[in-house]
Design an enzyme around this catalytic site. Sequence first.
Site, PDB file in Angstrom:
ATOM      1  N   CYS A 195       0.830  -1.209   0.000  1.00  0.00           N
ATOM      2  CA  CYS A 195       0.000   0.000   0.000  1.00  0.00           C
ATOM      3  C   CYS A 195       0.864   1.259   0.000  1.00  0.00           C
ATOM      4  O   CYS A 195       0.465   2.300  -0.529  1.00  0.00           O
ATOM      5  CB  CYS A 195      -0.957   0.002   1.182  1.00  0.00           C
ATOM      6  SG  CYS A 195      -0.153  -0.127   2.794  1.00  0.00           S
ATOM      7  N   HIS A 243      -1.402   1.200   7.472  1.00  0.00           N
ATOM      8  CA  HIS A 243      -1.932   1.193   6.104  1.00  0.00           C
ATOM      9  C   HIS A 243      -1.834   2.585   5.488  1.00  0.00           C
ATOM     10  O   HIS A 243      -2.153   3.586   6.128  1.00  0.00           O
ATOM     11  CB  HIS A 243      -3.395   0.734   6.125  1.00  0.00           C
ATOM     12  CG  HIS A 243      -4.003   0.552   4.763  1.00  0.00           C
ATOM     13  ND1 HIS A 243      -3.433  -0.246   3.790  1.00  0.00           N
ATOM     14  CD2 HIS A 243      -5.129   1.079   4.210  1.00  0.00           C
ATOM     15  CE1 HIS A 243      -4.194  -0.218   2.702  1.00  0.00           C
ATOM     16  NE2 HIS A 243      -5.222   0.581   2.942  1.00  0.00           N
TER      17      HIS A 243
END
Length: 498
Positions: free
Chosen positions: A126, A446
């Site tokens: 990510c 994330h």
Amino acid sequence: MKLAFVWYEICSIWGQLSVKWQKELFKAVEIDTTQPPYVFKCQLYDLTGVPPDRQKIMVKGGLLKDDADWSTLGVKEGQKLMMMGTADEIVKAPEKGTVFVEDLPEEEQAINLGHSAGLFNLGNTCYMNSTVQCLHSVPELKSALINYSHSGRSNDVDQTSHTLTVATRDLFSELDKSVKPVAPMQFWMVLRKKYPQFGQLHNNTFMQQDAEECWTQLLYTLSQSLRSSGSSENPDTVKALFGVDLVSRVHCVESGEESSETESVHSLKCHISQEVNHLHEGLKHGLKSELEKNSPSLGRSAIYVKESRINGLPRYLTIQFVRFFWKRESNQKAKILRKVDYPLELDVYDLCSEDLRKRLEAPRRTLRDEEGKKLGLKPSEKSSGSKDNDVKMSDVEGSSNGSGEPSNAISDEAAGVPPEKETQMTGVYDLVAVLTHKGRSADSGHYVAWVKQESGKWIEYDDDNPIPQREEDITKLSGGGDWHMAYICLYKARVLPM
């Protein structure tokens, strides 16, 4: 349209009328004398296509009016009436049938979608996906990469840099053409080959990495590859788009020694402390630092204070929030969760050098006048008689070093921008992308990209899932908890044409 004087012969039959139109005869047209003549005209419209307002029916005493009383008109059974009128044009069937979006070629579907595709997460990637999505939002960078395909690798670019540049170009192109999420496998493989740290494994699983490090390394590679080899000055496209020129005063309080330095960086740092509540405050902290070095006059090491100012502005201003620091106790990067607000519109005028401020004054005055016109205000006295008053605001479409003059670092053509439009910087920037991090450590959590589209709409790129967002929610990513918080902000210069 078929024009014709239509003559009708209306013959009264018991409770009915016969209508003759051109060579056609319509029989058994019922007439209800309890309804106004307009209803009768509507019946004729259904039969002939002649709108009621165009029908001219002759009766005793003149033309039949829409609201006339049948009992006063003397219309009797067997009486013949005539009418003139022009029929409406017959609607033709479309030459081409309806085409549904799903039947269009995928590239056209992507255009109609209004935003580019998402990127599949290949296993803790990510950080890479969010970096790619933010940089992909810079059209001038995409243009420069397209031009790179024609020039090929120059002798001073190593093979791995060349391969990563080509992979970036191809990935950007695929994002623009695809409707479905893209798997950036080739790009990821080349990135790991160029920078092995992004290939670190833990329990046979690829580890999460720092998005800022990915951003910095990718831009560095592109800066090497996208240089124009045909120029003696070897201009740098990446510097023209992202380079911030700094001039610094370095002085020693203890000895009184003073010197000046110049450097070019690809981002500004927003340092976060207990005193910092807003981006602007953090930027001021980031432009002032202390360093220890040898003092010639003292003959030993001493503390020097370095105070920097912006001396050249980029088209795209990258700002990194310094949220991570090395925590010795846990032997890992810890995260500063403090809330730091940032604006949709950023003015860096007071962070500039005195020389640059002077050169920004005229463009800024014109910018204020243009904005004032939209609000119905009169232009300022200094610029009311100036030709600059006719200058209109525009998007970034030229090269400028922040001084209102063409940049010597790179030509517009080399940066993939039409050379006929030179621009002036104003020191005002608009937010176009935000890279956020959710979690407590840079090596975990994330990363997500939030990107403003050409239409003005915002899209949250959570890996392969693009989600529309409201602009007012973008500035709420300022921190203060475990939710997504801004780590990198990308601002686009608001400029004026020369």
